[in-house]
Design an enzyme around this catalytic site. Structure first.
Site, PDB file in Angstrom:
ATOM      1  N   ASP A  10       0.744  -1.071   0.115  1.00  0.00           N
ATOM      2  CA  ASP A  10      -0.026   0.078  -0.146  1.00  0.00           C
ATOM      3  C   ASP A  10       0.923   1.296   0.033  1.00  0.00           C
ATOM      4  OD1 ASP A  10      -2.434  -1.458  -0.108  1.00  0.00           O
ATOM      5  OD2 ASP A  10      -2.093  -1.764   1.942  1.00  0.00           O
ATOM      6  N   LYS A  32       0.608  -7.895  -3.049  1.00  0.00           N
ATOM      7  CA  LYS A  32      -0.554  -7.543  -3.296  1.00  0.00           C
ATOM      8  C   LYS A  32      -0.645  -6.029  -3.617  1.00  0.00           C
ATOM      9  CE  LYS A  32      -3.866  -6.397   0.048  1.00  0.00           C
ATOM     10  NZ  LYS A  32      -4.612  -5.010  -0.444  1.00  0.00           N
ATOM     11  N   ASP A  59      -5.523  -6.437  -5.975  1.00  0.00           N
ATOM     12  CA  ASP A  59      -6.963  -6.465  -5.099  1.00  0.00           C
ATOM     13  C   ASP A  59      -7.877  -5.171  -5.572  1.00  0.00           C
ATOM     14  OD1 ASP A  59      -8.525  -6.600  -2.813  1.00  0.00           O
ATOM     15  OD2 ASP A  59      -6.878  -5.619  -1.378  1.00  0.00           O
ATOM     16  N   LYS A  61     -11.143  -5.240  -6.107  1.00  0.00           N
ATOM     17  CA  LYS A  61     -12.712  -5.320  -5.399  1.00  0.00           C
ATOM     18  C   LYS A  61     -13.646  -5.021  -6.334  1.00  0.00           C
ATOM     19  CE  LYS A  61     -11.044  -5.097  -0.593  1.00  0.00           C
ATOM     20  NZ  LYS A  61      -9.744  -4.658  -0.734  1.00  0.00           N
ATOM     21  N   HIS A  63     -17.067  -4.428  -8.292  1.00  0.00           N
ATOM     22  CA  HIS A  63     -18.564  -4.414  -7.758  1.00  0.00           C
ATOM     23  C   HIS A  63     -19.203  -3.411  -8.737  1.00  0.00           C
ATOM     24  CE1 HIS A  63     -21.614  -4.302  -4.069  1.00  0.00           C
ATOM     25  NE2 HIS A  63     -22.271  -4.768  -5.162  1.00  0.00           N
ATOM     26  N   ASP A  64     -20.182  -4.093  -9.802  1.00  0.00           N
ATOM     27  CA  ASP A  64     -20.895  -3.227 -10.445  1.00  0.00           C
ATOM     28  C   ASP A  64     -21.885  -4.166 -11.400  1.00  0.00           C
ATOM     29  OD1 ASP A  64     -21.717  -1.266 -12.283  1.00  0.00           O
ATOM     30  OD2 ASP A  64     -19.574  -0.174 -12.118  1.00  0.00           O
ATOM     31  N   ILE A  65     -22.650  -3.898 -12.234  1.00  0.00           N
ATOM     32  CA  ILE A  65     -23.299  -4.519 -12.979  1.00  0.00           C
ATOM     33  C   ILE A  65     -22.695  -5.722 -13.654  1.00  0.00           C
ATOM     34  CG2 ILE A  65     -25.237  -2.816 -13.153  1.00  0.00           C
ATOM     35  CD1 ILE A  65     -24.507  -2.530 -16.162  1.00  0.00           C
ATOM     36  N   THR A 120     -13.520  -6.812   6.678  1.00  0.00           N
ATOM     37  CA  THR A 120     -13.207  -6.969   8.182  1.00  0.00           C
ATOM     38  C   THR A 120     -13.323  -5.623   8.927  1.00  0.00           C
ATOM     39  OG1 THR A 120     -10.905  -6.571   7.466  1.00  0.00           O
ATOM     40  CG2 THR A 120     -11.818  -8.986   8.008  1.00  0.00           C
ATOM     41  N   GLN A 191      -6.869  -2.140  12.667  1.00  0.00           N
ATOM     42  CA  GLN A 191      -7.318  -3.307  12.498  1.00  0.00           C
ATOM     43  C   GLN A 191      -8.087  -3.694  13.777  1.00  0.00           C
ATOM     44  OE1 GLN A 191      -8.023  -4.968   9.651  1.00  0.00           O
ATOM     45  NE2 GLN A 191      -6.323  -4.880   8.380  1.00  0.00           N
ATOM     46  N   GLY A 211       0.212  -6.232   5.790  1.00  0.00           N
ATOM     47  CA  GLY A 211       0.693  -4.738   5.335  1.00  0.00           C
ATOM     48  C   GLY A 211       1.719  -4.103   6.176  1.00  0.00           C
ATOM     49  N   ARG A 212       1.249  -3.104   7.037  1.00  0.00           N
ATOM     50  CA  ARG A 212       2.190  -2.557   7.890  1.00  0.00           C
ATOM     51  C   ARG A 212       3.022  -3.333   8.810  1.00  0.00           C
ATOM     52  NH1 ARG A 212      -3.159   1.127   9.370  1.00  0.00           N
ATOM     53  NH2 ARG A 212      -3.914  -1.207   8.633  1.00  0.00           N
TER      54      ARG A 212
HETATM   55  O1  C5P Z   1      -1.608  -2.861   6.997  1.00  0.00           O
HETATM   56  P1  C5P Z   1      -2.281  -4.095   7.182  1.00  0.00           P
HETATM   57  O2  C5P Z   1      -1.775  -5.248   7.159  1.00  0.00           O
HETATM   58  O3  C5P Z   1      -3.696  -3.702   7.938  1.00  0.00           O
HETATM   59  O4  C5P Z   1      -3.076  -4.382   5.674  1.00  0.00           O
HETATM   60  C1  C5P Z   1      -3.809  -5.260   5.138  1.00  0.00           C
HETATM   61  C2  C5P Z   1      -4.271  -5.257   3.838  1.00  0.00           C
HETATM   62  O5  C5P Z   1      -5.602  -6.202   3.591  1.00  0.00           O
HETATM   63  C3  C5P Z   1      -4.871  -3.804   3.161  1.00  0.00           C
HETATM   64  O6  C5P Z   1      -4.285  -3.661   2.091  1.00  0.00           O
HETATM   65  C4  C5P Z   1      -6.066  -4.048   3.315  1.00  0.00           C
HETATM   66  O7  C5P Z   1      -6.710  -2.979   2.407  1.00  0.00           O
HETATM   67  C5  C5P Z   1      -6.479  -5.270   2.977  1.00  0.00           C
HETATM   68  N1  C5P Z   1      -7.888  -5.632   3.576  1.00  0.00           N
HETATM   69  C6  C5P Z   1      -8.213  -5.837   4.868  1.00  0.00           C
HETATM   70  N2  C5P Z   1      -9.194  -6.316   5.237  1.00  0.00           N
HETATM   71  C7  C5P Z   1     -10.212  -6.680   4.311  1.00  0.00           C
HETATM   72  C8  C5P Z   1      -9.796  -6.942   2.628  1.00  0.00           C
HETATM   73  C9  C5P Z   1      -8.525  -6.360   2.518  1.00  0.00           C
HETATM   74  O8  C5P Z   1      -7.334  -5.409   5.542  1.00  0.00           O
HETATM   75  N3  C5P Z   1     -11.368  -7.265   4.691  1.00  0.00           N
END
Ligand code: C5P
Length: 233
Positions: A10, A32, A59, A61, A63-65, A120, A191, A211-212
């Site tokens: 990201d 990703k 990623d 995601k 979402h449309d017709i 989530t 999160q 991610g982080r």
């Molecule tokens: O930095 P972190 O570990 O929280 O990153 C989680 C990654 O997973 C982000 O790119 C976030 O957009 C993605 N993600 C998420 N929860 C979801 C779907 C995707 O955290 N339900």
């Protein structure tokens, strides 16, 4: 495909992304690419990361017709990524069209197709109050997962806490890709329901998205290796 760790790249620019990926000398982590990086840099970033030898989960995601999603998927099919995704909330009709868009002339799939169940970041309370879904969060996740499977998709994004149940409902070969991963001694950030890599393994996740805890670590390569050790073993 076996268990693996996907790094959520990201970043705001290609430059920052390459600076990060250049730290990895001996391995080519699964990457990703999300909306931020894709909208900033376009298909070129996907092609370049692929050229560098990484597997890619795109990623976006969708979402449309159904017809719009099918056509968009046909474009993504040409990018040669390993995984891409749609929202299961688009319903089975949309997911089936997405599969069609990804299907090549010889009948094979250009990429594995994954469904997002409930984000989530969506709590059960908000889902019930704002989306007017009266079921439990777990029931909707399982129902969306089953819709995805019956529409020909390959797996879902879900919480590690739901991975075992998804496998029970949809079978062992149906992928569970799970974000919300933190080290036991790390920061949670935004999160809410978090799980360690070791716990995610125990719960049956096939892929963890991190991610982080990796991208913001003082030593990202060491953090990635720690994830792999805990999750893949
Ligand atoms: O930095 P972190 O570990 O929280 O990153 C989680 C990654 O997973 C982000 O790119 C976030 O957009 C993605 N993600 C998420 N929860 C979801 C779907 C995707 O955290 N339900």
């Amino acid at each position: 495909m076996g268990k693996d760790v996907m790094i959520a790249c990201d970043f705001e620019s290609a430059e920052k992304t390459y600076e990060f990926l250049d730290k990895f000398k001996d391995v080519k982590p699964f990457v990703k690419i999300g909306m931020e990086l894709f909208y900033a840099e376009g298909p070129a970033i996907v092609k370049e990361i692929k050229k560098r030898g990484h597997k890619i989960f795109l990623d976006l995601k969708l979402h449309d017709i159904p017809n719009t999603v099918k056509k968009a998927m046909a474009v993504l099919a040409s990018l040669d990524v390993d995984f891409c995704n749609v929202h299961a909330a688009g319903t089975s009709e949309m997911m089936k069209y997405a599969v069609e868009g990804l299907t090549k002339a010889d009948g094979s799939r250009a990429a594995k197709l994954i469904a997002v169940t409930q984000l989530t970041s969506t709590s059960e309370e908000r889902m019930q109050k704002e989306l007017l879904i009266s079921e439990s969060l777990e029931n909707t996740v399982m129902s969306y997962a089953l819709n995805a499977k019956n529409s020909g998709l390959d797996g879902v994004v879900c919480s590690p806490l739901e991975a075992g149940k998804v496998h029970e409902v949809c079978g062992k070969d149906f992928f569970t890709i799970t974000p919300g991963i933190r080290f036991a001694d790390g920061e949670k950030g935004d999160q809410v329901r978090v799980t360690t890599p070791a716990k995610a393994k125990e719960l049956g996740s096939d892929y963890i998205v991190v991610g982080r805890p990796i991208t913001a670590a003082a030593d990202p390569v060491a953090a990635y290796n720690r994830c792999v050790e805990e999750f893949v073993g």
